[in-house]
Design a protein around this motif. Structure first.
Motif: not given
Length: 341
Positions: A179-184, A196-216
């Motif tokens: 998961f690529m996480l965009g959150a405070p 982590l109940r649905m996956g094995k890794r969480v990558l915190h990318c920054g504030p809200q919206g950055t998870g999607l930016s990293a994914k795209l």
């Protein structure tokens, strides 16, 4: 005394590994909205790893998928949260502490949250409601929904975060998603155990919206690498090279990439790749076309030049129109190029 200290340390490590807390906890209500190929498996893993005292409410416009998943959850072995089915997104989310959404397009996410926010009020205690969107949409649409949540639940009573994932249906089924996480930063410790109940890794990318930016950004690169790998393999084979020999050279040289090493587009080179089973399964060409379109939209908003995007978009659109390519893994562009199978 030393023995007691070691025992306490072992208990703490075991509790952390299971994702449970050693302190007392209140009951949690979860909602999962969107039971497509990815969401179905993610919801199943979430429910299985929650406490029996928790509750998971399900909603999807496909009532048959809802019913089927509920039956699977109820018949699986011991453990897992209680399961309830809802008739609307509003009904499913009304009393939820955590709402997880996994939907196809930006308009579906916006529509779902319009319904959700009609019925979700501020929590009765001092906690806040958490909304985790695992859909792959454009960052601007995600920020728009985040703004709507903040307006509906002011004073930090509601938090909307983006957590798109990588790993495909296979990863969703096995619970190995990234998961690529965009959150405070302050919310990461609360969100991570859920993901982590649905996956094995969480990558915190920054504030809200950055998870999607990293994914795209990642999927834009993947889209280009996939076409280039298909072209290079086709070129080498037409020059007379054995495909496995050519792939072996690429994969220890500067051309090495995921499409060449793991998802090679030539049948038989990688036995576990979709190309070796008539390009069935894997990451659908339609999904790649969608992610490429979203990446291009986000790039326009950021005034970022993508020199190869237009032609890559044409390749995926043209390939998807052909009956022998439609609905198959995106590596099927090798077939569209006329590659030897």
């Amino acid at each position: 005394m030393k023995s007691n200290t070691r025992l306490w340390s072992q208990l703490q490590r075991a509790a952390h590994a299971r994702g449970f807390s050693t302190t007392s906890r209140r009951l949690d209500n979860y909602t999962f909205i969107g039971l497509g190929q990815m969401g179905y498996q993610m919801a199943r893993n979430l429910q299985a790893k929650l406490s029996p005292s928790d509750t998971v409410r399900l909603f999807d416009i496909n009532k048959a998928a809802m019913q089927k998943l509920a039956e699977e959850m109820k018949t699986q072995q011991a453990g897992g949260a209680a399961v309830q089915l809802s008739q609307t997104a509003e009904e499913a989310s009304k009393d939820a502490d955590t709402v997880i959404t996994c939907l196809p397009e930006p308009q579906h996410v916006k529509s779902a949250y319009e319904s959700i926010l009609r019925g979700v009020g501020a929590p009765k205690d001092t906690s806040s409601r958490l909304f985790i969107d695992c859909s792959t949409i454009d960052p601007s649409s995600s920020r728009e929904v985040a703004g709507a949540v903040s307006s509906a639940l002011p004073d930090a009573k509601g938090h909307f975060v983006d957590a798109p994932m990588s790993g495909g249906v296979v990863g969703a089924t096995a619970g190995t998603l990234t998961f690529m996480l965009g959150a405070p930063e302050s919310l990461v410790s609360r969100i991570e155990p859920i993901l982590l109940r649905m996956g094995k890794r969480v990558l915190h990318c920054g504030p809200q919206g950055t998870g999607l930016s990293a994914k795209l950004a990642n999927n834009y690169l993947l889209a280009i690498n996939n076409i280039a790998t298909a072209e290079a393999m086709n070129l080498g084979i037409r020059w007379g090279l054995d495909p496995k020999v050519l792939a072996g050279v690429i994969n220890v040289s500067t051309g090495k990439c995921w499409p060449s090493e793991v998802n090679n587009p030539v049948p038989g080179v990688v036995e576990t790749a979709p190309s070796s089973r008539d390009y069935k399964g894997g990451f659908g060409i339609g999904l790649m076309r969608k992610d490429l379109r979203l990446a291009m939209l986000a790039a326009q908003e950021a005034d970022a030049k993508l020199a190869l995007a237009d032609r890559a978009k044409e390749v995926y659109e043209e390939a998807e129109k052909e009956e022998q390519c439609k609905g198959r893994d995106f590596s099927v562009v090798y077939r569209w190029l006329g590659g030897k199978e």
